[in-house]
Design a protein around this motif. Structure first.
Motif, PDB file in Angstrom:
ATOM      1  N   ARG B 403       0.834  -1.210   0.000  1.00 34.68           N
ATOM      2  CA  ARG B 403       0.000   0.000   0.000  1.00 34.68           C
ATOM      3  C   ARG B 403       0.869   1.260   0.000  1.00 34.68           C
ATOM      4  O   ARG B 403       0.600   2.215   0.696  1.00 34.68           O
ATOM      5  CB  ARG B 403      -0.927   0.004   1.223  1.00 34.68           C
ATOM      6  CG  ARG B 403      -1.810  -1.217   1.299  1.00 34.68           C
ATOM      7  CD  ARG B 403      -2.746  -1.153   2.474  1.00 34.68           C
ATOM      8  NE  ARG B 403      -3.773  -0.124   2.274  1.00 34.68           N
ATOM      9  CZ  ARG B 403      -4.601   0.286   3.232  1.00 34.68           C
ATOM     10  NH1 ARG B 403      -4.509  -0.206   4.445  1.00 34.68           N
ATOM     11  NH2 ARG B 403      -5.509   1.199   2.972  1.00 34.68           N
ATOM     12  N   ASP B 404       1.910   1.226  -0.791  1.00 31.52           N
ATOM     13  CA  ASP B 404       2.889   2.302  -0.769  1.00 31.52           C
ATOM     14  C   ASP B 404       3.310   2.601  -2.209  1.00 31.52           C
ATOM     15  O   ASP B 404       3.836   1.720  -2.894  1.00 31.52           O
ATOM     16  CB  ASP B 404       4.094   1.825   0.080  1.00 31.52           C
ATOM     17  CG  ASP B 404       5.203   2.865   0.127  1.00 31.52           C
ATOM     18  OD1 ASP B 404       5.032   3.954  -0.462  1.00 31.52           O
ATOM     19  OD2 ASP B 404       6.233   2.576   0.764  1.00 31.52           O
ATOM     20  N   LYS B 405       3.056   3.851  -2.630  1.00 32.54           N
ATOM     21  CA  LYS B 405       3.386   4.213  -4.016  1.00 32.54           C
ATOM     22  C   LYS B 405       4.870   4.063  -4.304  1.00 32.54           C
ATOM     23  O   LYS B 405       5.277   3.881  -5.444  1.00 32.54           O
ATOM     24  CB  LYS B 405       2.988   5.670  -4.281  1.00 32.54           C
ATOM     25  CG  LYS B 405       1.527   5.842  -4.602  1.00 32.54           C
ATOM     26  CD  LYS B 405       1.220   7.292  -4.899  1.00 32.54           C
ATOM     27  CE  LYS B 405      -0.286   7.480  -4.971  1.00 32.54           C
ATOM     28  NZ  LYS B 405      -0.657   8.888  -4.959  1.00 32.54           N
ATOM     29  N   ARG B 409       2.159  -1.105  -4.576  1.00 29.17           N
ATOM     30  CA  ARG B 409       0.878  -0.428  -4.350  1.00 29.17           C
ATOM     31  C   ARG B 409      -0.166  -1.354  -3.735  1.00 29.17           C
ATOM     32  O   ARG B 409      -1.136  -0.902  -3.160  1.00 29.17           O
ATOM     33  CB  ARG B 409       0.332   0.114  -5.664  1.00 29.17           C
ATOM     34  CG  ARG B 409       1.233   1.152  -6.304  1.00 29.17           C
ATOM     35  CD  ARG B 409       0.631   1.612  -7.604  1.00 29.17           C
ATOM     36  NE  ARG B 409      -0.590   2.353  -7.350  1.00 29.17           N
ATOM     37  CZ  ARG B 409      -0.704   3.667  -7.525  1.00 29.17           C
ATOM     38  NH1 ARG B 409       0.300   4.362  -7.962  1.00 29.17           N
ATOM     39  NH2 ARG B 409      -1.846   4.277  -7.266  1.00 29.17           N
ATOM     40  N   TRP B 410       0.042  -2.670  -3.932  1.00 28.23           N
ATOM     41  CA  TRP B 410      -1.027  -3.565  -3.513  1.00 28.23           C
ATOM     42  C   TRP B 410      -1.006  -3.842  -2.015  1.00 28.23           C
ATOM     43  O   TRP B 410       0.014  -3.664  -1.340  1.00 28.23           O
ATOM     44  CB  TRP B 410      -0.959  -4.880  -4.281  1.00 28.23           C
ATOM     45  CG  TRP B 410       0.317  -5.649  -4.108  1.00 28.23           C
ATOM     46  CD1 TRP B 410       0.611  -6.546  -3.133  1.00 28.23           C
ATOM     47  CD2 TRP B 410       1.480  -5.586  -4.944  1.00 28.23           C
ATOM     48  NE1 TRP B 410       1.868  -7.046  -3.303  1.00 28.23           N
ATOM     49  CE2 TRP B 410       2.417  -6.473  -4.410  1.00 28.23           C
ATOM     50  CE3 TRP B 410       1.804  -4.877  -6.106  1.00 28.23           C
ATOM     51  CZ2 TRP B 410       3.673  -6.674  -4.988  1.00 28.23           C
ATOM     52  CZ3 TRP B 410       3.052  -5.070  -6.680  1.00 28.23           C
ATOM     53  CH2 TRP B 410       3.975  -5.948  -6.122  1.00 28.23           C
TER      54      TRP B 410
END
Lengths: 321, 670
Positions: B403-405, B409-410
């Protein structure tokens, strides 16, 4: 005695080799002369255009026209021969495929004239004089034919009944064609009068061709000590044999020179150059872009190699005149 | 140039589909139908709201009978969706299904254009191309191939193990290939499992030994698939068996050789304990490793490095199982179906340097903590930090590499739950204060939310906010000698500094680093992030775009154990369906060599990706095995004399289609 069938030989944009090949019939030419009346053969006999014009339409059995169509005069003569003849045979690679003159289709008309009359190493022409299409001398107009922008194969100009392939056609194929014509035992219109299978089929070096050629470089014939017993492709030399119609019986290959493709493709192939490229490229050893580029860079003139005879009829052909 | 002879007059039926508003809102379907009516050969041309509906299909069948149609064209959606539907409809109408041609004016036209006029013109062009093409269509016969009943499973984690046992229990022969020296995968490294707190090893190792002892399973560990040939039902697989330098037939796993090794202490980081302990050159990954066979690491073994070892291991082995000359071995097998269960890779915490992993010894990854709290781990389950202390406060940072650009992201789906589990275990082992730093707690799963509630009751602290950094920079005396976690507490709207003794990074799940190589080897696809791509995200989650190859577990995307097991079962069921059907219908789009035209130049022989082409030495001609041919067209393109043709893709068809597309005035080509 019934009238003998009338035959003509005519030449357009060609080197004269096709004319030679008629003489190559050797003693068989006597049978030909005995069987037919040659009513036009500029290289050997003194008949004029007006003699042909005077004949009735379709009164000639067959016209064998060699050479590509480069000028308006050639186009005019081809159309005249077509009108006067029952059958027209495109004789030799230039009439069949466009031939070596067809390689000029890589350039525009102006580029060609500029090179020939101004830039070529053997030209001294500081005034940049060019031939005029029309010149007046003593009140008479002298004209030159138009030099087209595009070189065309014969069937791009007139309807063609048969094709006799080769640069030049071999005496054996010419003999077979004449026998067929005189006996009336003719194949389907549009047929190329040679076997419809690639040259490898009759190649004397066929058995030595490996399944995977693994090209790392392409070599030009003069740079290799050629092993006469082995397939030339296996020696890294571009041989057009796999993509070229057979029927020549491998004359060049028997002389340790690779096939350059003069018989054109088989009836099933639209573009001989694309086909051999596809075949050879799929056997390049390198799999990365850099390695592939390096291998392909060893072919100095790809168009002249893969489209030596067939550029005007290929998918790359140019359409604007 | 062509002399194409038409045996019977071509009578074309053309149908354009509205697809509700999908097509008709952009394309003037009436105008296209009207235009196609004017093309040569077209007898019927009409539009209909839903061609794929029963009445739509019946319309085709009725017209075939009433108008003696012998070619059918439907302009609608992608052939992937409904080509089969319409071919079947055409067949029911009494026509060979391969006289059908589909024109895609939805994905290729209405969905991608906004200019209605241009879209209508493009539809006309595409329709004209199809009309000219179908003149050259021929009746073709569908072929059937047998499905080999054996199955290859790649990856011996829980997914691979479960799939293997499911298939083997139903009587199918299974080859289970695992790259590591033992099966078990990540699950074997875990301590307890959420939310039930079952001991991972206790529920896994019985299944591992079932695999080992199952008469229907051939287990090859320390092995890798190197080559995949063939096609659905008939795959030929080459497997490399790496040398263990131990004769597997003779070794009984007594481990006397390990004890007697000239190294008194291990010097090599132990892979199974994620480097938290050292192992000897001769070792077994863990006591319950399956198969229970030792192996020698040639990188560490003195005998391999210098040839001058006393070889005390050889002396110790009364079964003479040690073989320093063992070579890698290639095995070739034939299977009909393949299940890929190659698992995942944990995120490398060093990629987020501000969390201090690798810099501060007391920053751990979640996988390391699994080993630390494990009774068979490097400390025997006693939680001792790298500096020898016992932690009194622990901070668990969620979403590291998820969850981190900046990284991935996933959502890795498992980290919230295993962080809760680790919080519970850490508290149980140390009675420490445990802080969880989270973005959201994702506890969607059976009994997962209840587990979260339980943790709340256990006085585990939850701080909602992404951690900014972990440092040892003390600003207060209470922070001296501690790691300070700086994070925004979004619940109370302030930035907090929490001093802890131990930091646990809940690292996310990533595709295996060689997933692209594996994808190419098996000729399947990956989604953008590198996980294997399923055929349909909802309706075909374990199928791939390659027939006969299925995927299970975390190689398809982050997954916990129950989901991996469920997928493994589904993949096994899909394989069983194919096996029990016994045969599969093949598209007749295969290539063939016209024998009279072949000059025997050999160009095609080595370029076939499916090894379908061989040479008849007596006739000196090439020959294509149509059962092996996948219709890729490589040989057709490469044949320099046009002696190879491909059904449904003959030159006349393709060139007519191109001519039709490019000509503004309709001309029947060739």
């Amino acid at each position: 005695m019934p009238e003998k069938p009338k035959v003509t030989f005519y030449w357009c944009a060609s080197c004269g080799g096709c004319e030679e090949s008629v003489v190559d019939l050797a003693e068989n030419i006597l049978d030909v002369v005995a069987a037919v009346d040659i009513v036009m053969w500029p290289v050997a006999m003194d008949f004029k255009k007006k003699d042909v014009e005077a004949m009735e339409d379709k009164s000639i059995l067959v016209s064998m026209i060699n050479g590509a169509i480069r000028t308006s005069e050639q186009e005019e003569m081809a159309k005249l021969m077509r009108r006067k003849s029952q059958l027209v045979i495109a004789y030799g690679s230039c009439a069949h495929l466009g031939g070596i003159p067809g390689l000029a289709n890589q350039f525009q008309r102006e580029e060609i004239l500029q090179y020939i009359f101004e830039e070529s190493p053997s030209t001294v022409n500081p005034q940049k004089t060019r031939p005029e299409r029309k010149v007046m001398t003593n009140g008479n107009a002298v004209t030159l034919p138009n030099f087209f922008n595009v070189v065309r194969a014969l069937d791009q100009v007139i309807d063609v009944d048969y094709y006799l392939p080769g640069c030049p056609p071999t005496p054996k194929l010419l003999k077979q064609a004449l026998d067929a014509l005189l006996s009336g035992n003719l194949p389907e219109k549009g047929t190329v009068l040679a076997p419809d299978i690639a040259l490898c089929d009759e190649c004397p070096k066929k058995d030595t061709k490996p399944s995977d050629l693994k090209f790392t470089e392409f070599k030009r014939p003069h740079l290799v000590q050629i092993d006469s017993a082995t397939c030339l492709l296996a020696q890294g030399i571009v041989c057009m044999g796999p993509a070229t119609r057979g029927g020549c019986e491998g004359v060049c290959i028997s002389g340790n020179m690779p096939c350059t493709g003069c018989f054109g493709p088989t009836s099933r192939v639209k573009d001989q150059g694309a086909k051999i490229l596809s075949a050879l490229a799929s056997q390049v050893e390198a799999k990365d872009e850099k390695g592939i580029d390096a291998t392909l860079a060893t072919i100095p003139d790809p168009v002249g190699t893969f489209y030596r005879y067939g550029l005007p009829i290929s998918l790359l052909r140019r359409k604007n005149f | 140039m062509h002399n194409y002879e038409q045996k019977e007059a071509v009578r074309i039926g053309f149908y354009i589909c509205h697809c509700g508003h999908n097509i008709a809102s952009i394309v003037d379907v009436k105008a296209v139908a009207e235009y196609v009516k004017s093309l040569p050969g077209v007898v019927v041309s009409c539009e209909y709201k839903y061609m794929c509906s029963d009445p739509g299909q019946e319309l085709i069948q009725k017209d075939i009978h009433e108008h003696s149609l012998n070619r059918i064209i439907v302009a609608s959606c992608s052939p992937l969706l409904h080509e089969h539907t319409f071919r079947t409809a055409v067949e029911k109408g009494g026509l060979n299904p391969y006289y059908f041609q589909m024109v895609n004016i939805r994905e290729d036209v209405s969905w991608v254009h906004t200019d209605a006029k241009a879209a209508t013109e493009k539809s006309k062009d595409l329709a004209r191309a199809a009309v000219q093409r179908v003149f050259h269509h021929k009746a073709l016969e569908t072929k059937h191939v047998k499905i080999h009943p054996d199955v290859l499973i790649v990856g011996g984690g829980i997914a691979g193990i479960h799939a293997a046992l499911t298939l083997a229990n139903s009587g199918k022969k299974v080859f289970l290939v695992e790259r590591q020296p033992t099966i078990g995968g990540h699950m074997a490294m875990f301590d307890k499992t959420f939310p039930t707190l079952d001991c991972a090893a206790c529920i896994l190792t019985p299944k591992m030994s079932q695999v080992k002892n199952h008469p229907n399973i051939t287990l090859w560990t320390y092995s890798e698939v190197t080559k995949v040939d063939g096609y659905v039902g008939n795959y030929k697989i080459t497997i490399k068996r790496k040398p263990r330098y131990i004769n597997e037939e003779l070794c009984v796993g007594c481990m006397d050789c390990i004890e007697k090794c000239v190294y008194k202490e291990g010097k090599t980081p132990d892979e199974f304990n994620v480097g938290l302990s050292k192992r000897k050159p001769v070792y077994i990954p863990f006591p319950q490793a399956t198969p229970q066979i030792v192996l020698i690491d040639p990188e560490a073994c003195i005998e391999f490095k210098s040839g001058r070892c006393k070889k005390t291991c050889v002396e110790a082995c009364d079964r003479k199982a040690i073989d320093f000359n063992q070579k890698e071995e290639m095995k070739e097998i034939e299977v009909g179906t393949i299940i890929l269960a190659t698992g995942y890779h944990t995120f490398d915490a060093k990629r987020v340097p501000f969390y201090g992993y690798g810099k501060y010894p007391n920053v751990y990854t979640s996988l390391e903590v699994e080993r630390l709290v494990n009774a068979s781990g490097p400390t025997g389950g006693e939680l001792i930090l790298r500096d020898g202390r016992h932690p009194k406060t622990v901070g668990i940072i969620h979403c590291v590499g998820s969850r981190d650009k900046n990284t991935n992201r996933w959502c890795s789906r498992t980290c919230c739950m295993y962080s809760l589990k680790l919080a519970h275990l850490l508290k149980e082992h140390t009675e420490a204060e445990v802080y969880n730093f989270y973005i959201d707690i994702r506890a969607a799963g059976k009994s997962y939310e209840e587990f979260y509630d339980k943790l709340l009751d256990e006085n585990v602290h939850f701080i909602r906010g992404r951690v900014a950094e972990v440092s040892d920079w003390a600003v207060r005396s209470s922070e001296e000698g501690k790691l300070i976690i700086r994070a925004e507490d979004t619940m109370i709207g302030i930035v907090r500094r929490i001093p802890v003794d131990m930091v646990v990074l809940a690292v996310g799940m990533e595709p295996q680093s060689d997933s692209q190589d594996v994808r190419r080897l098996f000729n399947i696809s990956c989604s953008t992030e590198g996980f294997f791509l399923e055929r349909h995200p909802k309706l075909a989650p374990v199928d791939t775009f390659t027939d006969g190859i299925f995927i299970a577990g975390a190689c398809q995307g982050p997954k916990d154990i129950p989901d991996s097991v469920a997928q493994a079962g589904a993949a096994a069921a899909q394989a069983l369906t194919l096996i029990d059907t016994g045969e599969i219908e093949l598209e007749p789009n295969t290539a063939f060599v016209v024998q009279d035209d072949c000059s025997g130049c050999r160009t095609c022989l080595t370029i076939c990706p499916y090894n379908a082409i061989s040479r008849d030495e007596a006739k000196q001609k090439a020959f294509i095995n149509e059962a092996l041919c996948k219709g890729c067209g490589t040989c057709v393109a490469a044949c320099p004399s046009g002696a190879i043709k491909q059904n449904l893709f003959e030159d006349e068809m393709i060139f007519s289609e191109i001519n039709g597309l490019l000509e503004n005035t309709p001309v029947v080509c060739c």
